[in-house]
Scaffold this motif. Structure first.
Motif, PDB file in Angstrom:
ATOM      1  N   PRO A  93      34.968  23.967  36.322  1.00  0.00           N
ATOM      2  CA  PRO A  93      35.836  22.836  35.980  1.00  0.00           C
ATOM      3  C   PRO A  93      35.987  22.726  34.460  1.00  0.00           C
ATOM      4  CG  PRO A  93      34.144  22.175  37.556  1.00  0.00           C
ATOM      5  CD  PRO A  93      33.775  23.536  37.075  1.00  0.00           C
ATOM      6  N   THR A  94      37.188  22.364  34.012  1.00  0.00           N
ATOM      7  CA  THR A  94      37.453  22.306  32.573  1.00  0.00           C
ATOM      8  C   THR A  94      38.179  21.023  32.196  1.00  0.00           C
ATOM      9  OG1 THR A  94      39.489  23.593  32.902  1.00  0.00           O
ATOM     10  CG2 THR A  94      37.521  24.809  32.249  1.00  0.00           C
ATOM     11  N   MET A 142      35.885  18.379  43.597  1.00  0.00           N
ATOM     12  CA  MET A 142      37.050  19.060  44.155  1.00  0.00           C
ATOM     13  C   MET A 142      36.688  20.442  44.678  1.00  0.00           C
ATOM     14  SD  MET A 142      40.016  18.140  41.351  1.00  0.00           S
ATOM     15  CE  MET A 142      41.283  19.056  42.272  1.00  0.00           C
ATOM     16  N   ASN A 143      37.414  20.881  45.691  1.00  0.00           N
ATOM     17  CA  ASN A 143      37.293  22.255  46.157  1.00  0.00           C
ATOM     18  C   ASN A 143      37.751  23.211  45.049  1.00  0.00           C
ATOM     19  OD1 ASN A 143      39.114  24.622  47.407  1.00  0.00           O
ATOM     20  ND2 ASN A 143      37.328  24.281  48.720  1.00  0.00           N
ATOM     21  N   ARG A 155      41.361  23.339  43.157  1.00  0.00           N
ATOM     22  CA  ARG A 155      41.418  22.967  41.742  1.00  0.00           C
ATOM     23  C   ARG A 155      42.064  24.053  40.904  1.00  0.00           C
ATOM     24  NH1 ARG A 155      37.941  24.377  38.215  1.00  0.00           N
ATOM     25  NH2 ARG A 155      36.240  24.702  39.702  1.00  0.00           N
ATOM     26  N   LEU A 156      41.695  25.314  41.153  1.00  0.00           N
ATOM     27  CA  LEU A 156      42.270  26.413  40.384  1.00  0.00           C
ATOM     28  C   LEU A 156      43.759  26.581  40.682  1.00  0.00           C
ATOM     29  CD1 LEU A 156      39.412  29.066  40.643  1.00  0.00           C
ATOM     30  CD2 LEU A 156      39.997  27.647  38.684  1.00  0.00           C
ATOM     31  N   ALA A 157      44.159  26.331  41.926  1.00  0.00           N
ATOM     32  CA  ALA A 157      45.581  26.425  42.264  1.00  0.00           C
ATOM     33  C   ALA A 157      46.386  25.361  41.525  1.00  0.00           C
ATOM     34  CB  ALA A 157      45.769  26.281  43.775  1.00  0.00           C
ATOM     35  N   ILE A 158      45.828  24.161  41.435  1.00  0.00           N
ATOM     36  CA  ILE A 158      46.505  23.085  40.696  1.00  0.00           C
ATOM     37  C   ILE A 158      46.616  23.453  39.220  1.00  0.00           C
ATOM     38  CG2 ILE A 158      46.279  20.699  39.918  1.00  0.00           C
ATOM     39  CD1 ILE A 158      44.988  20.070  42.623  1.00  0.00           C
TER      40      ILE A 158
END
Length: 507
Positions: A384-385, A489-490, A494-497
């Motif tokens: 997460p960033t 978050m999954n 999250r990476l797709a968003i």
């Protein structure tokens, strides 16, 4: 010149672990071919002198009630040298720590490979390094404390692979032992090079820590890196840090306020908004950049546990003292990204820069390539960033730390391809129209929020320079809330968003 204290392995373990918690693992030594008589006599003497059967002590204990594995060299046992038996004990200990999910605290002190065993001992460093790499790949902390002296293959393997590495003050640390150098070249090795403090200055280790302070340092690090409990219940949103557009303020006002020397920067934020702060230094590869800080910390104020993270921050104070950061700073940033990815920790980037270095040295050092690599790694980083636009956000130096799942902006933070004066010079061959350009380019917090570049704006009343502590508290709470949300978050979602966000930006 006096040498530092030689700290024995069991003494160090007693200083670091909770009292009475150490339990030796005592893996039996492998059965090897009988050594020659002279070597057998040396081994027997070393065992009688130290009360140990080899140069490695391994086991487990607790640090601040947290279970950890420990491995430590004993220099009094044949200069802490590592042969086949010692390497097997060390490797088994690392593998056990990995299998049991334990953080590992390692403390080498050694002359290197055991010369009495020759090449086969030399090659043991391969399996030790592989075991440490597997431990790190499992997302488990590996902390190293280099004692006086640490040289040779030990330093060039498990002594140089720490997530965080500290050393004893004044310790001799180097690949080539000084006696070997003098014998080969008939002159002494230059003084002051293979010393802990010099390695720190060159970004090869993170800290110089006296043995009596090591326990506190390890507790701070493990508070961030160690196994965390389930995410705490989300705090109530801070009333003044909600995701809404700020009151209208001219862009040039924000630019001027962001440049105020009194404005709180990264240091103030960490001092008043975080705990368990542990600065790390350099790339680990011989470079260090004071204007870009790499820190382990927990954000949040009050009695809660806070949010653990790796912090990459542009330090406005150090940029004023040392000048803009260059390519080494971005390589230092990429070390932080790797730490976050490997340990599964969130990453917080803090943007507050008038721009990266513009110089022949920066060009030859690959500044443009480092910006590109930072962008690519941040966009794809599994952790997460969160990016915080704390103040000035100028040019590629700002952009390099921007791509994140969530972007938080101070009311007077801003982001621009160049300082407004530079954009004015390009368009009008004068800097006199900088304020006009700032107003047209959409650089201020309100514009960035409108354009979906920024997700959340933290208020200033009316300026962070007049309320530094209260402002730091608001920012820290905003970061804690954002980090909590991201951690729940999954990962794939999250990476797709994140990818969609930057793919569609401006369209």
């Amino acid at each position: 010149m006096s040498h530092p204290e030689r700290v024995r392995a069991l003494d160090l373990i007693d200083r670091v672990l909770d009292p009475g918690s150490f339990r030796a693992w005592n893996d039996p030594l492998p059965t090897l071919a009988a050594p020659d008589p002279d070597y057998a006599a040396e081994l027997a003497a070393a065992r009688e002198r130290t009360g140990l059967d080899e140069a490695l002590v391994t086991g487990e204990g607790r640090i601040h009630a947290r279970r950890v594995a420990v491995v430590a060299c004993e220099f009094d046992f044949l200069a802490g040298s590592i042969g086949v038996a010692g390497a097997e004990r060390l490797t088994l200990a690392v593998e056990r720590a990995t299998a049991e999910g334990l953080p590992l605290v390692a403390s080498p002190t050694s002359g290197g490979t055991r010369m009495q065993e020759g090449t086969v001992a030399f090659l043991q460093m391969v399996k030790i390094s592989a075991a440490v790499a597997a431990h790190r790949a499992a997302g488990l902390p590996y902390l190293v404390y280099l004692r006086h002296p640490t040289t040779g293959g030990v330093f060039a393997s498990w002594g140089s692979l720490g997530h965080v590495t500290a050393a004893q003050p004044g310790a001799l640390i180097g690949f080539l032992g000084p006696r070997v150098y003098q014998a080969l070249h008939d002159r002494p090795f230059p003084g002051g090079v293979q010393v802990a403090e010099n390695l720190y200055e060159h970004g090869l280790i993170d800290a110089v820590v006296p043995p009596e302070e090591l326990r506190r340092a390890v507790i701070r690090v493990l508070d961030v890196l160690g196994p965390d409990t389930a995410p705490p219940a989300p705090p109530e949103p801070a009333a003044e840090a909600v995701a809404e557009p700020p009151p209208d303020v001219p862009a040039w006002t924000s630019v001027r306020r962001s440049r105020d020397p009194r404005r709180p920067g990264l240091r103030t934020l960490l001092r008043h908004g975080a705990r368990s702060v542990t600065p790390l230094r350099g790339t680990g590869e011989g470079e260090s950049e004071p204007a870009l800080r790499l820190v382990l910390a927990r954000f949040g104020v009050g009695a809660g546990p806070g949010a653990p993270c790796v912090v990459l921050g542009q330090d406005r104070t150090r940029q004023s003292e040392h000048g803009p950061f260059g390519p080494a700073g971005l390589r230092q940033a990429r070390r932080g990204m790797r730490l976050a990815a490997e340990l599964g920790l969130p990453l917080v980037t803090v943007v507050d820069t008038a721009g990266a270095a513009l110089s022949p040295e920066a060009e030859e050092g690959g500044l443009a390539g480092e910006i590109a690599r930072c962008l690519a790694e941040l966009v794809l980083l599994p952790a997460p960033t969160v990016c915080l636009l704390l103040g000035q956000g100028s040019g590629g130096g700002a952009l390099a730390l921007l791509p994140a799942d969530r972007v938080v902006c101070a009311r007077h933070g801003w982001l621009s391809p160049l300082p407004p004066e530079g954009a004015s010079a390009i368009l009008y061959r004068t800097t006199d129209r900088a304020a006009e350009i700032a107003g047209r380019q959409g650089i201020r917090a309100a514009d960035l929020h409108r354009d979906a570049i920024v997700d959340r704006v933290v208020p200033e009343h009316p300026d962070a320079a007049t309320e530094p502590v209260a402002f730091a508290h608001r920012v820290a709470e905003a970061l804690r809330e954002e980090l909590h949300t991201l951690r729940t978050m999954n990962t794939e979602h999250r990476l797709a968003i994140r990818h969609s966000r930057y793919r569609k930006l401006g369209l």
